[in-house]
Design an enzyme around this catalytic site. Structure first.
Site, PDB file in Angstrom:
ATOM      1  N   TYR A 158       1.395  -1.381  -0.376  1.00  0.00           N
ATOM      2  CA  TYR A 158       0.116   0.115  -0.022  1.00  0.00           C
ATOM      3  C   TYR A 158       0.783   1.644   0.107  1.00  0.00           C
ATOM      4  CZ  TYR A 158      -3.576   3.408   2.119  1.00  0.00           C
ATOM      5  OH  TYR A 158      -4.183   4.482   2.177  1.00  0.00           O
TER       6      TYR A 158
HETATM    7  N1  LIG Z   1      -9.401   6.041   6.171  1.00  0.00           N
HETATM    8  C1  LIG Z   1      -8.668   6.350   6.482  1.00  0.00           C
HETATM    9  O1  LIG Z   1      -8.407   7.478   7.892  1.00  0.00           O
HETATM   10  C2  LIG Z   1      -7.345   6.688   5.467  1.00  0.00           C
HETATM   11  C3  LIG Z   1      -5.705   7.172   5.399  1.00  0.00           C
HETATM   12  C4  LIG Z   1      -4.715   7.200   5.058  1.00  0.00           C
HETATM   13  C5  LIG Z   1      -5.114   6.913   3.580  1.00  0.00           C
HETATM   14  N2  LIG Z   1      -6.757   6.804   3.781  1.00  0.00           N
HETATM   15  C6  LIG Z   1      -6.556   7.158   1.740  1.00  0.00           C
HETATM   16  O2  LIG Z   1      -8.174   7.643   2.139  1.00  0.00           O
HETATM   17  C7  LIG Z   1      -8.908   6.670   1.186  1.00  0.00           C
HETATM   18  C8  LIG Z   1     -10.874   6.714   1.250  1.00  0.00           C
HETATM   19  O3  LIG Z   1     -10.022   5.963   2.010  1.00  0.00           O
HETATM   20  P1  LIG Z   1     -11.785   4.946   2.857  1.00  0.00           P
HETATM   21  O4  LIG Z   1     -10.925   4.737   4.578  1.00  0.00           O
HETATM   22  O5  LIG Z   1     -13.139   6.042   2.669  1.00  0.00           O
HETATM   23  O6  LIG Z   1     -11.474   3.701   2.234  1.00  0.00           O
HETATM   24  P2  LIG Z   1     -12.987   2.361   2.045  1.00  0.00           P
HETATM   25  O7  LIG Z   1     -12.249   1.638   1.824  1.00  0.00           O
HETATM   26  O8  LIG Z   1     -14.004   2.850   3.262  1.00  0.00           O
HETATM   27  O9  LIG Z   1     -14.026   3.221   1.146  1.00  0.00           O
HETATM   28  C9  LIG Z   1     -13.042   2.935  -0.576  1.00  0.00           C
HETATM   29  C10 LIG Z   1     -14.598   2.926  -1.396  1.00  0.00           C
HETATM   30  O10 LIG Z   1     -13.604   2.379  -2.803  1.00  0.00           O
HETATM   31  C11 LIG Z   1     -14.107   1.329  -3.136  1.00  0.00           C
HETATM   32  N3  LIG Z   1     -13.615   0.518  -3.977  1.00  0.00           N
HETATM   33  C12 LIG Z   1     -12.956  -0.417  -3.319  1.00  0.00           C
HETATM   34  N4  LIG Z   1     -12.207  -0.761  -4.361  1.00  0.00           N
HETATM   35  C13 LIG Z   1     -12.506  -0.595  -5.528  1.00  0.00           C
HETATM   36  C14 LIG Z   1     -12.270  -0.588  -6.852  1.00  0.00           C
HETATM   37  N5  LIG Z   1     -11.739  -1.540  -7.605  1.00  0.00           N
HETATM   38  N6  LIG Z   1     -13.273  -0.314  -7.965  1.00  0.00           N
HETATM   39  C15 LIG Z   1     -14.152   1.161  -7.130  1.00  0.00           C
HETATM   40  N7  LIG Z   1     -13.979   1.101  -6.596  1.00  0.00           N
HETATM   41  C16 LIG Z   1     -13.559   0.223  -5.138  1.00  0.00           C
HETATM   42  C17 LIG Z   1     -15.420   0.672  -1.721  1.00  0.00           C
HETATM   43  O11 LIG Z   1     -16.082  -0.470  -2.313  1.00  0.00           O
HETATM   44  C18 LIG Z   1     -15.769   1.923  -1.092  1.00  0.00           C
HETATM   45  O12 LIG Z   1     -16.611   2.376  -0.922  1.00  0.00           O
HETATM   46  C19 LIG Z   1      -7.815   5.481   0.212  1.00  0.00           C
HETATM   47  O13 LIG Z   1      -7.401   6.456  -0.568  1.00  0.00           O
HETATM   48  C20 LIG Z   1      -7.000   5.477   1.153  1.00  0.00           C
HETATM   49  O14 LIG Z   1      -6.315   5.014   0.661  1.00  0.00           O
HETATM   50  C21 LIG Z   1      -7.180   6.763   3.610  1.00  0.00           C
END
Ligand SMILES: NC(=O)c1ccc[n+]([C@@H]2O[C@H](COP(=O)([O-])OP(=O)(O)OC[C@H]3O[C@@H](n4cnc5c(N)ncnc54)[C@H](O)[C@@H]3O)[C@@H](O)[C@H]2O)c1
Length: 255
Positions: A158
């Site tokens: 990742y």
């Molecule tokens: N939540 C955090 O605290 C956090 C921390 C660091 C980075 N991030 C980054 O922020 C972004 C959002 O994170 P999040 O926590 O909301 O993620 P999440 O996992 O809650 O949501 C991700 C969404 O993407 C969709 N998804 C997954 N694979 C897919 C695919 N192949 N095609 C289409 N849709 C797909 C899922 O169905 C989901 O609705 C990501 O890039 C994540 O890496 C989040």
């Protein structure tokens, strides 16, 4: 204090927009009057998101059930937004799936999952969106992670994909500055459904994590992360490009 942005007649693509931070950003853009195309692999979540979002603003909410890991699907995503909305102003590459294991246990399949859902679609969607973004003088918002910036154990696949996205974003910011297309990143911490489930399962670990964050709370997907996405997509940030904004309660200080 709530800042009012006006994205009326503007169009926005959000990958992974049916859940988590993506849904929070979709909510923020719909409330600001934008037309939003939400792309997600989860059909049930997409349907629920569309029903809820449609009541919040005057813009159109379109959904596309698709796996962003396939380049052919990426083409459809850009074509759908341009055809349905007549323009594209903001591309938000938010979706990203990954597996966590110690580095030596991570397989090529684990690496491929992170690259194919994170790095490759960001690369392809940016290339495919370029003509429309050039026309609108629009902007791109990509997603980074503290896991990559800090090198968090178990997150090698990742982290590698996230830092590749940062490198690509800086190059595109420099190349596309001449077209007045801005490219920035958000490195968030936010309380999503997954984090809420973890909070239930491991309350002590959750509390320890929150206490480590200087502002002592996790971000809200709409109020904290969505607000910064609106800022980065708006003219208020017209002199910012190639930057990673840490929207993480002060957790990481970029030097
Ligand atoms: N939540 C955090 O605290 C956090 C921390 C660091 C980075 N991030 C980054 O922020 C972004 C959002 O994170 P999040 O926590 O909301 O993620 P999440 O996992 O809650 O949501 C991700 C969404 O993407 C969709 N998804 C997954 N694979 C897919 C695919 N192949 N095609 C289409 N849709 C797909 C899922 O169905 C989901 O609705 C990501 O890039 C994540 O890496 C989040």
């Amino acid at each position: 204090m709530e800042i009012q942005y006006d994205f009326s007649d503007k169009s926005v693509i959000i990958t992974g927009g049916a859940g988590g931070i993506g849904y929070g950003m979709a909510t923020a853009f719909i409330k600001a009057g934008a037309n939003v195309l939400i792309v997600d692999i989860n059909e049930d979540a997409l349907n629920k998101a569309q029903t809820a979002l449609q009541t919040l603003g005057s813009g159109k909410v379109l959904t596309l059930k698709t796996d962003i890991a396939s380049k052919e699907n990426d083409q459809t995503i850009i074509e759908t937004a341009v055809k349905e909305f007549g323009r594209l102003d903001v591309l938000i590459n938010n979706a990203h799936a990954s597996h966590q294991k110690p580095f030596v246990q991570l397989t090529d399949e684990d690496l491929e999952l992170s690259l194919s859902t994170g790095f490759y679609p960001t690369w392809h969607l940016m290339q495919l969106a370029y003509p429309a973004l050039k026309k609108s003088q629009g902007s791109v918002i990509n997603f980074a992670s503290g896991a990559g910036i800090n090198g968090q154990p178990t997150q090698a696949a990742y982290a590698a994909a996230k830092e590749a996205i940062r490198g690509l974003s800086r190059v595109a910011a420099n190349e596309w500055a001449a077209d007045n297309i801005r490219v920035n990143l958000i490195s968030p911490i936010a309380e999503t459904a997954g984090v809420k489930a973890w909070k239930q399962a491991a309350p002590d670990q959750y509390t320890a994590m929150v206490n480590k964050i200087p502002l002592h709370r996790l971000g809200d997907p709409e109020q904290d992360i969505g607000a910064v996405a609106l800022f980065l997509a708006s003219d208020a940030s017209s002199y910012i490009t190639g930057q990673t904004l840490m929207v993480d309660g002060g957790d990481i200080k970029l030097r």
